[in-house]
Motif scaffolding. Structure first.
Motif, PDB file in Angstrom:
ATOM      1  N   LEU A  75      37.567  -7.316  56.841  1.00 17.45           N
ATOM      2  CA  LEU A  75      36.226  -7.883  56.925  1.00 17.45           C
ATOM      3  C   LEU A  75      35.733  -8.051  58.360  1.00 17.45           C
ATOM      4  O   LEU A  75      34.528  -7.965  58.619  1.00 17.45           O
ATOM      5  N   LEU A  76      36.649  -8.319  59.297  1.00 11.52           N
ATOM      6  CA  LEU A  76      36.222  -8.580  60.676  1.00 11.52           C
ATOM      7  C   LEU A  76      35.423  -7.425  61.288  1.00 11.52           C
ATOM      8  O   LEU A  76      34.356  -7.650  61.871  1.00 11.52           O
ATOM      9  N   PRO A  77      35.909  -6.161  61.216  1.00 12.17           N
ATOM     10  CA  PRO A  77      35.100  -5.073  61.779  1.00 12.17           C
ATOM     11  C   PRO A  77      33.742  -4.946  61.101  1.00 12.17           C
ATOM     12  O   PRO A  77      32.736  -4.636  61.759  1.00 12.17           O
ATOM     13  N   TYR A  78      33.687  -5.182  59.787  1.00 17.43           N
ATOM     14  CA  TYR A  78      32.411  -5.112  59.068  1.00 17.43           C
ATOM     15  C   TYR A  78      31.463  -6.197  59.577  1.00 17.43           C
ATOM     16  O   TYR A  78      30.286  -5.934  59.878  1.00 17.43           O
TER      17      TYR A  78
ATOM     18  N   VAL B  60      29.071  -4.103  61.957  1.00 18.51           N
ATOM     19  CA  VAL B  60      27.964  -3.727  61.074  1.00 18.51           C
ATOM     20  C   VAL B  60      26.899  -4.818  61.015  1.00 18.51           C
ATOM     21  O   VAL B  60      25.709  -4.556  61.205  1.00 18.51           O
ATOM     22  N   LEU B  61      27.318  -6.063  60.763  1.00 18.10           N
ATOM     23  CA  LEU B  61      26.350  -7.149  60.607  1.00 18.10           C
ATOM     24  C   LEU B  61      25.845  -7.697  61.937  1.00 18.10           C
ATOM     25  O   LEU B  61      24.699  -8.139  62.020  1.00 18.10           O
ATOM     26  N   ARG B  62      26.686  -7.665  62.972  1.00 22.66           N
ATOM     27  CA  ARG B  62      26.272  -8.242  64.255  1.00 22.66           C
ATOM     28  C   ARG B  62      26.083  -7.208  65.354  1.00 22.66           C
ATOM     29  O   ARG B  62      25.637  -7.553  66.443  1.00 22.66           O
ATOM     30  N   GLY B  63      26.441  -5.963  65.106  1.00 18.73           N
ATOM     31  CA  GLY B  63      26.171  -4.907  66.072  1.00 18.73           C
ATOM     32  C   GLY B  63      27.066  -4.889  67.281  1.00 18.73           C
ATOM     33  O   GLY B  63      26.701  -4.317  68.316  1.00 18.73           O
ATOM     34  N   PHE B  64      28.264  -5.455  67.202  1.00 19.97           N
ATOM     35  CA  PHE B  64      29.184  -5.436  68.332  1.00 19.97           C
ATOM     36  C   PHE B  64      29.736  -4.019  68.518  1.00 19.97           C
ATOM     37  O   PHE B  64      29.877  -3.263  67.567  1.00 19.97           O
ATOM     38  N   SER B  65      30.084  -3.685  69.749  1.00 22.51           N
ATOM     39  CA  SER B  65      30.769  -2.425  70.019  1.00 22.51           C
ATOM     40  C   SER B  65      32.214  -2.531  69.563  1.00 22.51           C
ATOM     41  O   SER B  65      32.743  -3.646  69.384  1.00 22.51           O
ATOM     42  N   PRO B  66      32.914  -1.401  69.355  1.00 21.35           N
ATOM     43  CA  PRO B  66      34.329  -1.482  68.961  1.00 21.35           C
ATOM     44  C   PRO B  66      35.191  -2.257  69.953  1.00 21.35           C
ATOM     45  O   PRO B  66      36.094  -2.987  69.543  1.00 21.35           O
ATOM     46  N   VAL B  67      34.894  -2.116  71.251  1.00 17.80           N
ATOM     47  CA  VAL B  67      35.689  -2.821  72.257  1.00 17.80           C
ATOM     48  C   VAL B  67      35.486  -4.324  72.144  1.00 17.80           C
ATOM     49  O   VAL B  67      36.444  -5.111  72.131  1.00 17.80           O
TER      50      VAL B  67
ATOM     51  N   LEU C  64      30.395 -19.423  58.638  1.00 17.63           N
ATOM     52  CA  LEU C  64      30.119 -18.240  59.440  1.00 17.63           C
ATOM     53  C   LEU C  64      28.747 -17.651  59.098  1.00 17.63           C
ATOM     54  O   LEU C  64      28.393 -17.506  57.932  1.00 17.63           O
ATOM     55  N   ALA C  65      27.983 -17.328  60.136  1.00 15.84           N
ATOM     56  CA  ALA C  65      26.665 -16.711  59.965  1.00 15.84           C
ATOM     57  C   ALA C  65      26.502 -15.623  61.021  1.00 15.84           C
ATOM     58  O   ALA C  65      27.353 -15.460  61.900  1.00 15.84           O
ATOM     59  N   GLU C  66      25.401 -14.894  60.939  1.00 22.29           N
ATOM     60  CA  GLU C  66      25.179 -13.809  61.909  1.00 22.29           C
ATOM     61  C   GLU C  66      24.882 -14.339  63.308  1.00 22.29           C
ATOM     62  O   GLU C  66      24.912 -13.582  64.272  1.00 22.29           O
ATOM     63  N   THR C  67      24.572 -15.628  63.418  1.00 26.57           N
ATOM     64  CA  THR C  67      24.284 -16.233  64.726  1.00 26.57           C
ATOM     65  C   THR C  67      25.378 -17.200  65.166  1.00 26.57           C
ATOM     66  O   THR C  67      25.210 -17.912  66.147  1.00 26.57           O
TER      67      THR C  67
END
Length: 453
Positions: free
Chosen positions: A286-289, A293-300, A350-353
């Motif tokens: 779930l963490l990568p998703y 995906v939901l927060r737009g972080f880069s893989p790094v 946990l939320a998107e912000t």
């Protein structure tokens, strides 16, 4: 036990830990690369689940057989063959032309991994005959898993961002070569294998049970719980379970010794392993998703956020091993359950912000709990058994871990199709597992004594 075993415990431990680093880091780097794999192949959520779940599913099906093979053909030999298979299949994953090929090569990786872990645990046990030293060594072995989780997401994120997702598999190859050379040169030959017959009927029952269960759980969200293929899959799992009980009662040397399940510490260890690793598998999926995906972080950046989980696990594991040696199983199990449950509580909001520091704090709690739970699980699984059967006994605990991972990944497939609010049931499940670990840890350790006694 021969003198050669007693003289080089540090070498044996270091070599086995290197193999665990190889396997554990592979799981974390693959999770970080999932969004990139999805983008290149246009993969569905269920295909991504199979990319991750193919490994623990196949490993769970084969671990007990591999433990029996280690007892039969020798731990050192089976360990080296597993290293070679794992390395070559990692290379193949890196050149896979499509999702089907990638999933197949991941399954082949699991064949190698299933041969490495029970052999490694048995090698460590044989090299550390004194109970307290053995508990410490198992704690260090568990800490390597935390190190892999710390290094894996960062390395995987950097490789995915700079080189591409295929490189996360290629990185296994040089590590495999080093481990294979070290195993061939440094590991002592030890005792000869025990020529016990292999229980092929029991193995087929295990495959039917686990494959049917995981297949049904992964496909149910897409096909529907009432679909024919899901019902058939779950039916095969039920028949496999029933047949396993019947077969193992009639076999002279069974693959799964049902008598072990009459020992409360063993039952508690298996149940706790499945629950804790189901939470870990779900969280790592779930963490990568959530982050990419939901927060737009880069893989790094996503990899860096997960580092506190791994660091706390790495710190807690050897401390738990020492605690088991000094105080017995119960304190470590109770602490682990409380920490895992508190981690779930912290994830509820946990939320998107949500500030990153709050997410990292929740991951630290969970990581500390996960690191604490490993040593008592491993110790309980092999306690009181003849030393020549430790590879097979260790494989039962390893199987429970892999089954937990597979089930956790399978069950979270329904929540990755929505927004962050859809993740809430997963966090409640983590809380429930934490409570269950406390209860099972109390029940299963009545009358247990410290390993040093």
């Amino acid at each position: 036990m021969t003198r050669r075993w007693r003289g080089r415990p540090g070498v044996v431990l270091a070599t086995c830990c290197l193999s665990l680093l190889l396997v554990a880091m592979d799981a974390t780097v693959v999770n970080v690369a999932l969004p990139s794999i999805r983008a290149e192949f246009g993969a569905s959520i269920s295909a991504l689940q199979w990319t991750v779940d193919a490994y623990p599913l196949v490993a769970a099906c084969l671990l007990m057989l591999s433990g029996a093979m280690a007892d039969r053909f020798g731990r050192r030999h089976v360990f080296r063959v597993g290293l070679a298979i794992f390395g070559l299949s990692s290379l193949a994953c890196g050149v896979a032309p499509g999702m089907g090929w990638l999933i197949g090569f991941r399954a082949l990786q699991a064949v190698g991994g299933s041969m490495m872990n029970p052999s490694a645990l048995s090698l460590i046990v044989q090299a550390h005959p004194e109970p307290r030293a053995r508990a410490r060594a198992i704690g260090i072995w568990g800490a390597v898993s935390g190190l892999a989780m710390a290094v894996g997401p960062v390395v995987g994120g950097a490789l995915t961002h700079l080189v591409g997702w295929r490189s996360v598999f290629w990185i296994n190859v040089p590590v495999m070569i080093v481990a294979l050379v070290a195993a061939s040169v440094l590991l002592p030959v030890g005792q000869e294998g025990h020529r016990r017959p292999l229980d092929w009927a029991g193995q087929l029952c295990v495959i039917a049970l686990l494959a049917g269960l995981v297949w049904g759980l992964i496909e149910a969200p897409r096909a529907g719980w009432g679909s024919a293929r899901v019902l058939v899959s779950l039916g095969v799992a039920g028949l496999g379970a029933a047949a396993l009980v019947v077969v193992e009662r009639r076999v002279r040397l069974p693959l799964v010794e049902l008598e072990l399940f009459r020992r409360p510490p063993f039952v508690a260890a298996i149940a706790i392993a499945m629950g804790a690793f189901a939470c870990l598998g779900a969280l790592l999926f779930l963490l990568p998703y959530y982050l990419q995906v939901l927060r737009g972080f880069s893989p790094v950046r996503a990899g860096l956020v997960s580092v506190p989980l791994a660091l706390c696990s790495m710190i807690a594991a050897p401390l738990s091993g020492r605690a088991v040696g000094a105080f017995g199983l119960r304190p470590s199990l109770l602490v682990a359950g409380v920490l895992i449950g508190l981690g779930g509580v912290a994830l509820l909001g946990l939320a998107e912000t949500t500030p990153v520091w709050r997410l990292m704090g929740a991951l630290m709690l969970f990581g500390a709990g996960y690191g604490t739970v490993n040593a008592p699980i491993s110790t309980a699984a092999i306690a009181g058994l003849p030393r020549e059967r430790t590879a097979l006994a260790g494989s039962v605990a390893s199987t429970a871990r892999q089954v937990g991972l597979a089930l956790g990944i399978a069950l979270v497939g329904t929540v990755v199709r929505g927004d962050v609010a859809a993740l809430v049931p997963a966090w409640w499940a983590v809380i429930a597992v934490g409570v269950a670990i406390v209860l099972m840890g109390w029940w299963g350790t009545r009358g247990s004594a410290p390993a040093s006694r």
